[in-house]
Design a protein around this motif. Structure first.
Motif, PDB file in Angstrom:
ATOM      1  N   SER A 122      16.248   7.406  13.521  1.00 24.19           N
ATOM      2  CA  SER A 122      17.565   7.865  13.075  1.00 24.19           C
ATOM      3  C   SER A 122      18.186   8.811  14.073  1.00 24.19           C
ATOM      4  CB  SER A 122      17.431   8.559  11.720  1.00 24.19           C
ATOM      5  OG  SER A 122      18.650   9.162  11.364  1.00 24.19           O
ATOM      6  N   SER A 123      19.525   8.848  14.060  1.00 19.60           N
ATOM      7  CA  SER A 123      20.251   9.798  14.914  1.00 19.60           C
ATOM      8  C   SER A 123      20.244  11.188  14.313  1.00 19.60           C
ATOM      9  CB  SER A 123      21.703   9.335  15.093  1.00 19.60           C
ATOM     10  OG  SER A 123      22.361   9.302  13.844  1.00 19.60           O
ATOM     11  N   SER A 124      19.810  11.302  13.056  1.00 19.85           N
ATOM     12  CA  SER A 124      19.770  12.597  12.390  1.00 19.85           C
ATOM     13  C   SER A 124      18.367  13.176  12.479  1.00 19.85           C
ATOM     14  CB  SER A 124      20.170  12.440  10.921  1.00 19.85           C
ATOM     15  OG  SER A 124      19.927  13.627  10.213  1.00 19.85           O
ATOM     16  N   PRO A 125      18.226  14.482  12.691  1.00 20.56           N
ATOM     17  CA  PRO A 125      16.895  15.074  12.791  1.00 20.56           C
ATOM     18  C   PRO A 125      16.099  14.994  11.497  1.00 20.56           C
ATOM     19  CG  PRO A 125      18.573  16.776  12.697  1.00 20.56           C
ATOM     20  CD  PRO A 125      19.287  15.472  12.881  1.00 20.56           C
ATOM     21  N   ALA A 126      16.780  14.920  10.352  1.00 21.44           N
ATOM     22  CA  ALA A 126      16.046  14.882   9.081  1.00 21.44           C
ATOM     23  C   ALA A 126      16.869  14.140   8.031  1.00 21.44           C
ATOM     24  CB  ALA A 126      15.727  16.293   8.606  1.00 21.44           C
ATOM     25  N   PRO A 127      16.936  12.811   8.138  1.00 26.60           N
ATOM     26  CA  PRO A 127      17.756  12.068   7.182  1.00 26.60           C
ATOM     27  C   PRO A 127      17.148  12.081   5.804  1.00 26.60           C
ATOM     28  CG  PRO A 127      16.425  10.554   8.459  1.00 26.60           C
ATOM     29  CD  PRO A 127      16.197  11.924   9.053  1.00 26.60           C
ATOM     30  N   SER A 128      17.987  11.795   4.823  1.00 22.74           N
ATOM     31  CA  SER A 128      17.499  11.663   3.453  1.00 22.74           C
ATOM     32  C   SER A 128      16.848  10.302   3.300  1.00 22.74           C
ATOM     33  CB  SER A 128      18.664  11.793   2.465  1.00 22.74           C
ATOM     34  OG  SER A 128      19.258  13.059   2.607  1.00 22.74           O
ATOM     35  N   ILE A 129      15.691  10.247   2.680  1.00 21.87           N
ATOM     36  CA  ILE A 129      14.973   8.986   2.490  1.00 21.87           C
ATOM     37  C   ILE A 129      14.969   8.666   0.996  1.00 21.87           C
ATOM     38  CG2 ILE A 129      12.790   7.764   2.819  1.00 21.87           C
ATOM     39  CD1 ILE A 129      14.173   8.588   5.419  1.00 21.87           C
ATOM     40  N   ARG A 165       0.845  -1.194   0.000  1.00 21.80           N
ATOM     41  CA  ARG A 165       0.000   0.000   0.000  1.00 21.80           C
ATOM     42  C   ARG A 165       0.884   1.250   0.000  1.00 21.80           C
ATOM     43  NH1 ARG A 165      -3.380  -0.564   5.257  1.00 21.80           N
ATOM     44  NH2 ARG A 165      -3.715   1.641   4.756  1.00 21.80           N
ATOM     45  N   ALA A 166       0.742   2.064  -1.037  1.00 20.11           N
ATOM     46  CA  ALA A 166       1.557   3.273  -1.143  1.00 20.11           C
ATOM     47  C   ALA A 166       1.142   4.328  -0.127  1.00 20.11           C
ATOM     48  CB  ALA A 166       1.466   3.850  -2.555  1.00 20.11           C
ATOM     49  N   ASP A 167      -0.100   4.237   0.363  1.00 22.89           N
ATOM     50  CA  ASP A 167      -0.577   5.291   1.252  1.00 22.89           C
ATOM     51  C   ASP A 167       0.079   5.250   2.631  1.00 22.89           C
ATOM     52  OD1 ASP A 167      -1.985   2.860   1.688  1.00 22.89           O
ATOM     53  OD2 ASP A 167      -3.479   3.940   2.861  1.00 22.89           O
ATOM     54  N   ILE A 168       0.779   4.144   2.962  1.00 23.75           N
ATOM     55  CA  ILE A 168       1.447   4.089   4.269  1.00 23.75           C
ATOM     56  C   ILE A 168       2.903   4.542   4.186  1.00 23.75           C
ATOM     57  CG2 ILE A 168      -0.072   2.222   5.063  1.00 23.75           C
ATOM     58  CD1 ILE A 168       2.316   0.312   4.682  1.00 23.75           C
ATOM     59  N   LEU A 169       3.343   4.948   2.981  1.00 22.24           N
ATOM     60  CA  LEU A 169       4.731   5.400   2.831  1.00 22.24           C
ATOM     61  C   LEU A 169       5.077   6.547   3.780  1.00 22.24           C
ATOM     62  CD1 LEU A 169       7.438   5.176   1.383  1.00 22.24           C
ATOM     63  CD2 LEU A 169       6.540   6.664  -0.420  1.00 22.24           C
ATOM     64  N   PRO A 170       4.216   7.566   3.939  1.00 22.37           N
ATOM     65  CA  PRO A 170       4.554   8.633   4.895  1.00 22.37           C
ATOM     66  C   PRO A 170       4.802   8.116   6.306  1.00 22.37           C
ATOM     67  CG  PRO A 170       2.749   9.326   3.479  1.00 22.37           C
ATOM     68  CD  PRO A 170       2.960   7.873   3.217  1.00 22.37           C
ATOM     69  N   GLN A 171       4.048   7.085   6.717  1.00 22.04           N
ATOM     70  CA  GLN A 171       4.239   6.521   8.056  1.00 22.04           C
ATOM     71  C   GLN A 171       5.606   5.833   8.155  1.00 22.04           C
ATOM     72  OE1 GLN A 171       0.826   4.153   9.376  1.00 22.04           O
ATOM     73  NE2 GLN A 171      -0.422   5.182   7.808  1.00 22.04           N
ATOM     74  N   VAL A 172       5.996   5.142   7.088  1.00 18.36           N
ATOM     75  CA  VAL A 172       7.307   4.484   7.082  1.00 18.36           C
ATOM     76  C   VAL A 172       8.425   5.523   7.186  1.00 18.36           C
ATOM     77  CG1 VAL A 172       8.899   3.058   5.730  1.00 18.36           C
ATOM     78  CG2 VAL A 172       6.457   2.523   5.764  1.00 18.36           C
ATOM     79  N   ILE A 173       8.295   6.594   6.415  1.00 16.62           N
ATOM     80  CA  ILE A 173       9.313   7.655   6.446  1.00 16.62           C
ATOM     81  C   ILE A 173       9.396   8.270   7.838  1.00 16.62           C
ATOM     82  CG2 ILE A 173       9.886   9.951   5.564  1.00 16.62           C
ATOM     83  CD1 ILE A 173       8.734   9.076   2.876  1.00 16.62           C
ATOM     84  N   GLN A 174       8.248   8.538   8.438  1.00 19.69           N
ATOM     85  CA  GLN A 174       8.238   9.118   9.775  1.00 19.69           C
ATOM     86  C   GLN A 174       8.897   8.188  10.779  1.00 19.69           C
ATOM     87  OE1 GLN A 174       7.439  12.155  10.641  1.00 19.69           O
ATOM     88  NE2 GLN A 174       7.969  11.738  12.779  1.00 19.69           N
ATOM     89  N   HIS A 175       8.614   6.895  10.663  1.00 23.96           N
ATOM     90  CA  HIS A 175       9.215   5.922  11.575  1.00 23.96           C
ATOM     91  C   HIS A 175      10.738   5.896  11.417  1.00 23.96           C
ATOM     92  CE1 HIS A 175       9.674   2.296  13.982  1.00 23.96           C
ATOM     93  NE2 HIS A 175      10.376   1.749  12.990  1.00 23.96           N
ATOM     94  N   LEU A 176      11.210   5.926  10.172  1.00 21.47           N
ATOM     95  CA  LEU A 176      12.655   5.920   9.937  1.00 21.47           C
ATOM     96  C   LEU A 176      13.305   7.159  10.525  1.00 21.47           C
ATOM     97  CD1 LEU A 176      12.759   4.614   6.262  1.00 21.47           C
ATOM     98  CD2 LEU A 176      13.524   3.396   8.292  1.00 21.47           C
ATOM     99  N   ARG A 177      12.643   8.298  10.404  1.00 27.05           N
ATOM    100  CA  ARG A 177      13.200   9.538  10.954  1.00 27.05           C
ATOM    101  C   ARG A 177      13.269   9.478  12.471  1.00 27.05           C
ATOM    102  NH1 ARG A 177      10.345  13.746   6.710  1.00 27.05           N
ATOM    103  NH2 ARG A 177      12.074  13.765   5.237  1.00 27.05           N
ATOM    104  N   GLU A 178      12.256   8.889  13.090  1.00 26.09           N
ATOM    105  CA  GLU A 178      12.248   8.785  14.547  1.00 26.09           C
ATOM    106  C   GLU A 178      13.353   7.863  15.048  1.00 26.09           C
ATOM    107  OE1 GLU A 178       8.321   7.481  15.331  1.00 26.09           O
ATOM    108  OE2 GLU A 178       7.412   9.479  15.126  1.00 26.09           O
TER     109      GLU A 178
END
Length: 530
Positions: free
Chosen positions: A523-530, A508-521
């Motif tokens: 990560s040690s970086s405040p805003a990693p490149s996805i 499901r493409a609609d959950i991509l924002p949730q995946v990105i948010q989870h990866l950012r949380e």
């Protein structure tokens, strides 16, 4: 693909020039677009099609075959600028991981690395596979040592701790490497192919072929390489033992200190023809490949600013010595991270154009202001004025490498070798290094050229126990960027610990924002490149 979309080939451009016809804008030239994302993505797909055998090939044909492929929509997002950050290989590796996951191809990591490098070959980059191997196999928050030898299948040689609790690395910008670097080199690089002095690109071609040329001259067995012979010694404790130092010294004795290109070509051709396993046509073919794309350098030499002269010769021994010295220094740094700043400083000597004594520079406060003696010049001329003012002299790349230096019984210590050079330096970066060391102390900061060097972004290593990172950045803004009217975007690139590349398949493409948010949380970086 580009030609079918209306871009102009080199042949078409040459025809227009021969007929004195107006040229299309550079944005429509094929050779100006070979390293852009569209081309890299297309090559990433095409290289997968070179898998010809077995079930893996059947899977690739089923999904990506010329007649089965239905097209893809691919979106890339990131903050890496061009200029020595492996951004092109990041695209090819990311696309291959995405395709691997999307179609469940099962391409193993080593093959994926090979194919990602192959994809870049099609854009004219004949580099090794270390960028791709690092991106695929790197480990989070660790220094990962990976073999760049294809015969090793990019195996991990070891992992080592990094002093991230103390050392910060940031990347300021200098000038565009192949477009403007020659103006900021104080005559080190030529302005174009017609120049008597080699261009930055021509020097890269020479240095990139040196190890293969020396392997032929010294009869190195074709099934090995120079690093393999000293690998175990360096992996053990980061030092070369006496026996291996003697072997390195013996190799350098066999390498000409300076030689004309045509004379060197004849030596190589003689060696190739003397090989028992060479076919009648192979020697000439190999020789042509090794000697194409570069010419005899005209390098500045002299330790007195008033008596600098140009010497036309291939500095083969200095380039080969650099390769041995640099790998020794890097292993020393791995095993002695407490000496990080000193190690980086020592390493930069192998990419130095000019010797500049930091103590001859003005104070930090003065360097942050415009000085009276520089007000009437700007740009490269202002840099040249600075080099004259502080008595800069050409770096002696043959120091410690002349015949008399290699004649004694004591073998060279590659860690402390004064000479050797890979000719990736830039006078502007030499000046930046001296300015930073004058402002913050020689043991607080270190400068290193990045990637192929010769401009673009470069590295500044900061010991946070001795210098404040924000103060270093402010100094660069005032004393370096403002002084030489440099306006990069971004002003600095800062790195954060990462990990190897992965691909995930989503239903499901609609959950991509949730995946990105989870990866950012996570990560040690405040805003990693996805």
């Amino acid at each position: 693909l580009l030609l079918s979309m209306g871009y102009f080939s080199d042949e078409e451009l040459q025809t227009r020039m021969d007929r004195s016809l107006p040229l299309p804008p550079a944005s429509l030239w094929v050779n100006s677009n070979m390293r852009r994302p569209f081309t890299l993505v297309a090559n990433a797909i095409a290289s997968l099609r070179t898998i010809r055998h077995g079930t893996l090939a059947a899977k690739v044909r089923a999904h990506l075959g010329r007649y089965q492929f239905q097209g893809l929509k691919i979106v890339t997002s990131g903050s890496l600028p061009q200029g020595g950050f492996s951004s092109s290989s990041a695209i090819t590796v990311a696309v291959k991981n995405g395709l691997n996951a999307l179609f469940d191809l099962g391409v193993p990591a080593d093959l994926l690395i090979h194919l990602a490098a192959q994809a870049e070959y099609g854009t004219g980059v004949r580099a090794g596979s270390l960028d791709q191997a690092t991106e695929q196999k790197g480990q989070y928050a660790q220094g990962t040592l990976i073999s760049s030898n294809p015969r090793d299948n990019y195996r991990i040689l070891g992992t080592y701790p990094l002093p991230t609790d103390r050392i910060s690395i940031l990347f300021p910008y200098s000038v565009p490497r192949d477009r403007e670097a020659w103006q900021w080199s104080r005559g080190f690089f030529g302005s174009g192919p017609g120049s008597e002095i080699p261009t930055a690109g021509e020097m890269r071609k020479l240095t990139g072929k040196t190890a293969e040329i020396v392997a032929i001259l010294t009869d190195l067995p074709s099934d090995t390489d120079f690093f393999k012979i000293i690998e175990e010694d360096l992996l053990d404790d980061g030092k070369l033992g006496r026996a291996n130092r003697a072997w390195v010294t013996s190799i350098l004795r066999q390498v000409p200190l300076k030689i004309d290109k045509e004379e060197l070509r004849q030596l190589v051709l003689y060696k190739l023809e003397d090989r028992a396993d060479s076919s009648a046509s192979a020697p000439q073919t190999i020789s042509d490949a090794l000697f194409s794309g570069w010419k005899t350098p005209h390098l500045a030499v002299g330790k007195n600013p008033e008596n600098v002269r140009r010497e036309a010769a291939v500095p083969l021994r200095a380039i080969m010595a650099y390769l041995f010295a640099e790998i020794t220094r890097n292993f020393h740094m791995i095993h002695h991270p407490q000496e990080w700043i000193a190690s980086v400083t020592h390493s930069q000597r192998g990419d130095c154009c000019f010797v500049i004594d930091p103590d001859r520079l003005p104070t930090r406060e003065q360097m942050e202001e415009e000085l009276p003696w520089e007000k009437d010049v700007h740009g490269p001329e202002r840099m040249n004025r600075w080099l004259e003012q502080v008595g800069a002299v050409p770096f002696d790349f043959n120091e410690g490498l002349r015949d008399e230096d290699l004649a004694g019984d004591e073998p060279l210590d590659m860690l402390t070798l004064c000479g050797g050079n890979f000719f990736r330096g830039l006078a502007l970066i030499d000046l930046a290094e001296a300015m930073l060391k004058r402002a913050f102390g020689c043991d607080a900061v270190a400068v290193r050229v990045n990637a192929a060097g010769q401009g673009d972004y470069f590295q500044v290593h900061v010991d946070r126990e001795k210098a404040d990172v924000e103060s270093v950045k402010n100094f660069i803004r005032q004393a370096f960027y403002k002084r030489f009217d440099l306006r990069p975007d971004p002003l600095f690139v800062e790195v954060h610990p990462g990990g190897g590349a992965v691909g995930c398949r989503m239903s499901r493409a609609d959950i991509l924002p949730q995946v990105i948010q989870h990866l950012r949380e996570q990560s040690s970086s405040p805003a990693p490149s996805i």
